[in-house]
Design a protein around this motif. Sequence first.
Motif, short mmCIF file in Angstrom:
data_model
loop_
_atom_site.label_atom_id
_atom_site.label_comp_id
_atom_site.label_asym_id
_atom_site.label_seq_id
_atom_site.Cartn_x
_atom_site.Cartn_y
_atom_site.Cartn_z
N ASP A 1 2.99 39.24 -35.85
CA ASP A 1 2.18 38.38 -34.97
C ASP A 1 1.20 39.19 -34.13
O ASP A 1 0.49 38.63 -33.28
N GLY A 2 1.12 40.50 -34.37
CA GLY A 2 0.20 41.37 -33.65
C GLY A 2 0.77 42.01 -32.40
O GLY A 2 0.14 42.88 -31.80
N SER A 3 1.96 41.59 -31.97
CA SER A 3 2.55 42.15 -30.75
C SER A 3 2.99 43.59 -30.98
O SER A 3 3.49 43.95 -32.05
N CYS A 4 2.79 44.43 -29.95
CA CYS A 4 3.23 45.82 -30.02
C CYS A 4 4.71 45.89 -29.66
O CYS A 4 5.12 45.42 -28.59
N VAL A 5 5.53 46.43 -30.55
CA VAL A 5 6.97 46.48 -30.33
C VAL A 5 7.46 47.90 -30.07
O VAL A 5 8.63 48.09 -29.73
N ARG A 6 6.59 48.88 -30.20
CA ARG A 6 7.01 50.27 -29.93
C ARG A 6 5.82 51.11 -29.53
O ARG A 6 4.77 51.09 -30.19
N ILE A 7 5.95 51.82 -28.42
CA ILE A 7 5.03 52.86 -28.00
C ILE A 7 5.87 54.11 -27.74
O ILE A 7 6.67 54.11 -26.80
N PRO A 8 5.76 55.12 -28.56
CA PRO A 8 6.59 56.32 -28.35
C PRO A 8 6.44 56.84 -26.92
O PRO A 8 5.33 56.98 -26.40
N GLY A 9 7.59 57.07 -26.28
CA GLY A 9 7.60 57.57 -24.91
C GLY A 9 7.58 56.49 -23.86
O GLY A 9 7.66 56.80 -22.65
N SER A 10 7.46 55.22 -24.26
CA SER A 10 7.43 54.11 -23.30
C SER A 10 8.62 53.19 -23.56
O SER A 10 8.87 52.80 -24.70
N SER A 11 9.31 52.82 -22.51
CA SER A 11 10.46 51.94 -22.64
C SER A 11 10.12 50.49 -22.37
O SER A 11 10.87 49.59 -22.76
N ARG A 12 9.00 50.23 -21.71
CA ARG A 12 8.60 48.86 -21.39
C ARG A 12 7.20 48.61 -21.93
O ARG A 12 6.28 49.42 -21.73
N ILE A 13 7.02 47.49 -22.63
CA ILE A 13 5.74 47.15 -23.23
C ILE A 13 5.36 45.75 -22.79
O ILE A 13 6.12 44.80 -22.98
N SER A 14 4.19 45.60 -22.23
CA SER A 14 3.72 44.29 -21.78
C SER A 14 3.47 43.38 -22.98
O SER A 14 3.06 43.83 -24.06
N ASP A 15 3.69 42.08 -22.79
CA ASP A 15 3.42 41.10 -23.83
C ASP A 15 1.93 41.05 -24.18
O ASP A 15 1.56 40.57 -25.26
N ARG A 16 1.10 41.55 -23.29
CA ARG A 16 -0.34 41.52 -23.54
C ARG A 16 -0.81 42.66 -24.44
O ARG A 16 -1.97 42.68 -24.85
#
Length: 372
Positions: A80-95
């Motif tokens: 759906d285009g949502s980002c589910v992983r950013i290496p080094g980040s534990s929290r990811i905004s829905d935006r």
Amino acid sequence: MYPDRFPRNAWYVAARSREVTRSVLSRWLLGDPVALYRREDGRPVALVDRCIHRQLPLSLGRLQGDRIECGYHGLTFDTDGSCVRIPGSSRISDRVRVQAFPLYEEYGLVWIWMGDPELADPALVPDHHWFRSDCWATAEGTLHMAGRAQLLNENLLDLSHLTFLHPESIGSPEVAEAPVHTSYDERVVRVHRTMTDVSCPPFFQKIMQVEGAIDRGQVAEYFAPAFHISQTHIRPAGSGDDVPAFRQMVMHAITPETRTTTHYFWGVARNFALNDPGVTDFAVEAVSQVFQQDIAACEAIEHIIAAWEPSYPLELNIKVDAGPLRARRIIEEMVAAERESSAAPEPHKVDTAARRAAAASRLRAEGRRSVV
């Protein structure tokens, strides 16, 4: 004059079904890069082909199950285009997301809607069932044109050019002289020709084994903004309706790649010689050559009009231009309506899931597949 902007609230052919696999396909559509692939269950996915971090095409990354991982810094996006992983980040905004596009798959084609997803109604896809019917045999191909899509739209609505551009294949002297009847509604243009006791072009002699004069009917049908069905009916001259007609349905999906380049997906369905692969092989080669001639003419026109932009050289319009000119007007109206809609206050939104469920219900009732 010739539109070089196309509406986004419309269905366009993005790819043939066989092109969309578990390897990511990168394709530019309406000026945007798009990454196409299939989930593990076979359903197609389309995301904008650029990571929102540093713009690397996602198609240069890798699939992790149904998700796609950027090959630069590992950001991972769901279908759906949502980002589910950013290496080094534990929290990811829905935006944090990339754009995902609604898709619809039917009869060997994957269609894409690049505008407002809430308006993506599969019932708006033109009928093209002939290309996967047991009652028809098909030949197909894909071409590319270095010219704006509208040039092909107008080429296909003015078939008088068959006499002069394709005399050795599908043209005959009578086509350009035959009376033309043009009709249209809000989104469809139809151009009719009926020719009696005329010469049979070489292409039809070859595949239909018809000798002598013929009665020939043509209907060029345009579904705005980018799809055509060209119908041809042929009988031996004077044989009447009691003799079954040789029928040919030609599909043209004209998808803008950029402002001045175009994808051309074509198919030819016939109701004769259904089990003769030799006819199919001949059709693939011969039809491709015909369409290459159309492309060459359109590219030559593009070269001229591009040199005059932002104005255009003076053109003379004649009787056979009624269909092409109406096609221009329809596209201009669709683009203007989108522009006005985006400038107006946003209306109350209908729940997207509910709209898609309603559309799916309508399609099930019609025996068609629902939106992906």
